[in-house]
Design an enzyme around this catalytic site. Sequence first.
Site, PDB file in Angstrom:
ATOM      1  N   GLU A 117      14.443  19.791   8.700  1.00  0.00           N
ATOM      2  CA  GLU A 117      14.642  18.761   9.319  1.00  0.00           C
ATOM      3  C   GLU A 117      13.951  17.736   8.495  1.00  0.00           C
ATOM      4  OE1 GLU A 117      11.949  19.267  12.735  1.00  0.00           O
ATOM      5  OE2 GLU A 117      13.072  20.661  13.456  1.00  0.00           O
ATOM      6  N   LYS A 119      11.550  14.863   7.152  1.00  0.00           N
ATOM      7  CA  LYS A 119      10.229  14.462   7.809  1.00  0.00           C
ATOM      8  C   LYS A 119      10.107  13.018   7.954  1.00  0.00           C
ATOM      9  CE  LYS A 119       5.257  15.127   6.667  1.00  0.00           C
ATOM     10  NZ  LYS A 119       4.899  13.802   6.734  1.00  0.00           N
ATOM     11  N   ASP A 121       8.998   9.165   8.437  1.00  0.00           N
ATOM     12  CA  ASP A 121       7.585   8.629   8.081  1.00  0.00           C
ATOM     13  C   ASP A 121       7.236   7.432   9.073  1.00  0.00           C
ATOM     14  OD1 ASP A 121       5.270   8.159   6.750  1.00  0.00           O
ATOM     15  OD2 ASP A 121       6.094   7.174   5.227  1.00  0.00           O
ATOM     16  N   ARG A 140      -0.888  10.783  18.581  1.00  0.00           N
ATOM     17  CA  ARG A 140      -1.753  12.012  18.117  1.00  0.00           C
ATOM     18  C   ARG A 140      -3.043  11.902  18.009  1.00  0.00           C
ATOM     19  NH1 ARG A 140      -3.292  13.969  13.172  1.00  0.00           N
ATOM     20  NH2 ARG A 140      -3.029  16.182  12.919  1.00  0.00           N
ATOM     21  N   TYR A 230      11.283  16.407  17.850  1.00  0.00           N
ATOM     22  CA  TYR A 230      11.274  17.698  16.903  1.00  0.00           C
ATOM     23  C   TYR A 230      10.432  18.816  17.218  1.00  0.00           C
ATOM     24  CZ  TYR A 230       7.556  15.135  14.903  1.00  0.00           C
ATOM     25  OH  TYR A 230       6.295  14.346  14.749  1.00  0.00           O
ATOM     26  N   LYS A 318       7.493  17.713   0.273  1.00  0.00           N
ATOM     27  CA  LYS A 318       7.268  15.999  -0.012  1.00  0.00           C
ATOM     28  C   LYS A 318       8.072  15.723  -1.235  1.00  0.00           C
ATOM     29  CE  LYS A 318       3.962  14.651   2.750  1.00  0.00           C
ATOM     30  NZ  LYS A 318       2.925  13.718   2.254  1.00  0.00           N
ATOM     31  N   CYS A 412      -1.210 -27.348 -10.674  1.00  0.00           N
ATOM     32  CA  CYS A 412      -0.185 -26.675 -10.633  1.00  0.00           C
ATOM     33  C   CYS A 412       0.243 -26.350 -12.061  1.00  0.00           C
ATOM     34  CB  CYS A 412       1.078 -27.576 -10.128  1.00  0.00           C
ATOM     35  SG  CYS A 412       2.673 -26.992 -10.383  1.00  0.00           S
ATOM     36  N   CYS A 415       3.611 -28.733 -13.325  1.00  0.00           N
ATOM     37  CA  CYS A 415       3.634 -30.158 -13.345  1.00  0.00           C
ATOM     38  C   CYS A 415       2.169 -30.568 -13.557  1.00  0.00           C
ATOM     39  CB  CYS A 415       4.115 -30.819 -12.169  1.00  0.00           C
ATOM     40  SG  CYS A 415       3.181 -30.769 -10.776  1.00  0.00           S
ATOM     41  N   CYS A 430       1.192 -26.744  -4.311  1.00  0.00           N
ATOM     42  CA  CYS A 430       1.182 -27.768  -5.423  1.00  0.00           C
ATOM     43  C   CYS A 430       1.823 -29.038  -4.507  1.00  0.00           C
ATOM     44  CB  CYS A 430       2.195 -27.647  -6.505  1.00  0.00           C
ATOM     45  SG  CYS A 430       2.893 -29.167  -7.421  1.00  0.00           S
ATOM     46  N   CYS A 435       7.485 -32.506  -8.885  1.00  0.00           N
ATOM     47  CA  CYS A 435       7.337 -31.204  -9.462  1.00  0.00           C
ATOM     48  C   CYS A 435       8.380 -30.335 -10.079  1.00  0.00           C
ATOM     49  CB  CYS A 435       6.351 -30.197  -8.760  1.00  0.00           C
ATOM     50  SG  CYS A 435       6.158 -28.590  -9.556  1.00  0.00           S
TER      51      CYS A 435
HETATM   52  S1  IVH Z   1       6.640  19.165  13.058  1.00  0.00           S
HETATM   53  C1  IVH Z   1       2.930  21.719  13.491  1.00  0.00           C
HETATM   54  N1  IVH Z   1       8.744  18.015  12.284  1.00  0.00           N
HETATM   55  O1  IVH Z   1       4.447  14.553   9.906  1.00  0.00           O
HETATM   56  C2  IVH Z   1       4.190  20.963  13.400  1.00  0.00           C
HETATM   57  N2  IVH Z   1       6.404  16.744  11.811  1.00  0.00           N
HETATM   58  O2  IVH Z   1       2.346  16.032   8.364  1.00  0.00           O
HETATM   59  C3  IVH Z   1       4.060  19.500  13.257  1.00  0.00           C
HETATM   60  N3  IVH Z   1       6.566  14.605  11.140  1.00  0.00           N
HETATM   61  O3  IVH Z   1       1.942  14.923  12.551  1.00  0.00           O
HETATM   62  C4  IVH Z   1       4.883  18.673  13.412  1.00  0.00           C
HETATM   63  N4  IVH Z   1       8.794  14.544  10.919  1.00  0.00           N
HETATM   64  O4  IVH Z   1       3.859  13.127  12.681  1.00  0.00           O
HETATM   65  C5  IVH Z   1       7.279  17.793  12.366  1.00  0.00           C
HETATM   66  N5  IVH Z   1      10.562  17.006  11.789  1.00  0.00           N
HETATM   67  C6  IVH Z   1       9.312  16.778  11.788  1.00  0.00           C
HETATM   68  C7  IVH Z   1       8.539  15.780  11.363  1.00  0.00           C
HETATM   69  C8  IVH Z   1       7.086  15.794  11.589  1.00  0.00           C
HETATM   70  C9  IVH Z   1       7.743  13.709  10.762  1.00  0.00           C
HETATM   71  C10 IVH Z   1       5.247  14.049  10.972  1.00  0.00           C
HETATM   72  C11 IVH Z   1       4.239  14.416  12.069  1.00  0.00           C
HETATM   73  C12 IVH Z   1       3.171  15.242  11.679  1.00  0.00           C
HETATM   74  C13 IVH Z   1       2.975  15.135  10.318  1.00  0.00           C
HETATM   75  C14 IVH Z   1       2.668  16.270   9.822  1.00  0.00           C
END
Ligand code: IVH
Length: 677
Positions: A117, A119, A121, A140, A230, A318, A412, A415, A430, A435
Amino acid sequence: MKGEILEKAKKEIEELVKELNYHCYRYYVLDSPVISDEEYDRLFRRLQELEKKYNYILPDSPTQRVGAPPLDKFEKVRHNEPMLSLDNAFNYEELLEFDKRIKRHLKTNKEIQYTVEPKYDGLAIELTYEKGILVRASTRGDGYIGEDVTNNIKTIKSIPLRIDGTSRVPELIDIRGEVYMNIKDFEALNREREEKGEPLFANPRNAAAGSVRQLDPSITASRKLHLACYGLGAVRGVEFTSQWDFIQWLKEARFPTPYIVKLAINIEEVIEAVKELEERRTELPFEADGAVIKVNDFKLQKALGVKTREPRWAIAYKFAAHQGTTVIKEIIPSVGRTGVITPVAILEPVRIGGVTVSRSTLHNWDEIQRKDIRVGDTVVVERAGDVIPHVIMVIKEKRTGKEKPFPVPQKCPVCGAKVVRPKGEVAVRCVGLNCPAQAVERIRHFVSKGAMDIEGLGEKNVQLLFDSGRIKHFTDLYRLKKEDLLSLPRFADKSAQNLIDAIEKSKKTTLARFLYALGILHVGEYTARLLAKRFKRLEDLYHVKKEQIMEIPQIGEKIAASVAEFFSDEKNIKAIEELKALGLKIENPDYEAEKPARKAPLEGLTFVITGTLPRPRKEVEAQIEALGGHAASSVSRKTDYLVVGESPGSKLQKAKALGVKTITYEELLKMMGGTSK
Ligand code: IVH
């Protein structure tokens, strides 16, 4: 008799709640509404009316999403099961090791199935449903104890208030997901904040987190937030066998799920999927900082268990950061059209996410002080989406002692006039009336893309025209003749003619664009559009009163005063009248006399799509059809528009050959009337 009426009313309320929640799902989760906004509003008002009259309010009534009063503080919530974090992998080697570790732990040689999936942000959230009703949403926190943000989370319309659409309704379920903001909405929010003089969010994650952690839910409601679900916490009454099974259930139960979820039969397929996701990263509407890989089978997950704070069954891969390290060669004070002097860092060029970055805004002088940024410093620079790169931090360990602090200018730099710093503002301005930097910047702004959009008038040409005395003010642009240009070094016959043509073309414009082009203090594109919605003609703004402008709910006193002051100045009105005399024609398609009933906006039009769009093509086609248009698969003379996405195919050549008009996805959305998220 009375009881009967009450029963009937209750039944209608129950049906309305169900119906409205379904339409919410169609609109916010599937992005494919089946009724018009007006029809939705009508049903919503009917429900409000009945609820008030009979004092009967269901816990999942859509009227309960907004209107909760502000809190003094957030209550603490203990999670039924801890919310864990994830171990990281930075290359494919480490993914292979992850797979080996798992097989070793399970004492098996068999292939392991995984899900992949994006990740997200954003901000991790837990939703708790009891008997199918959303009873609590929490952050969390430290993983064990979070904060109760139920009233804020309820304002996110893609989140179901009741589990519907499935027969498998658990007694209790904790659903985890990420609240996030799309990059476009993040940028629009920052532009809006900039116009209002509010501090900017550094990235979409901070914007999402800042929007959820608001004591006043009405602020959360005003932000465009989304959720991707997720994860599973505690559950009672229904069994899930795997992550895949759980994701399918989430979809059935009308929850928003991640943009893509891939089921991989082994680690090699995982690597393929990760590769693909990273390649497609820029086409995602949101910021993804990696991919999350999870062992699919829940039994295996359980057998693998948790080591301190991270599960053994999942890992985050990452992506290469949108950050880079470089050196500040110079800091230059840059004077904008309103006289604000901003520090700009000139950088040793560095490649970040495929783009070479050689300058970065330092925002303001307080920021330089706060981050202690000096000339010669080694710094971390970040690009988020299409945002202008900014300096995140100084790597102080790299200092040699030769770095020089850069003082706030007292004069400035262009000028030489005095600079002022109004109380409570971070801006240094300014005050030089003549100017030249301000004059040049005002012209640059006037001709820029969102304003009069005069093609071929880049920064250099504006400077040249100004320095050579051809133009002193933007009104002079419309007096330019080809001969005036031909005597300049940068122009030949063709380029001169092109510029004259572009200037001519720009004479036909809209009120929103023109108001933005004028460069009125605090009036950006967003405010300009708000003004155009309210005022039909430009002349209606002449000598307008501050109070009249403040009738627009989104505009506060500071902006209103600035607009009123601009239109009370005869010099400005004279300049506008001059432009009109020179042939400027202003239309106002944004004006809203009364909110017009939106009929099918694409009625009678045929569209064809080529290339990749930010959303699945099927969905876009369904939406075109829902709005009265026709979505065809191949280009012909009957095609009205070809919608061009990323890496378009041969349809583009065909459309060009046939003279079919091409538009971008954004332009399509505009034609649709912005019904999309
Ligand atoms: S699973 C034990 N799935 O990433 C599993 N986390 O660095 C934990 N996050 O706290 C979460 N996308 O806030 C999961 N597809 C995804 C995610 C995801 C973003 C975040 C989540 C977690 C953090 C961990």
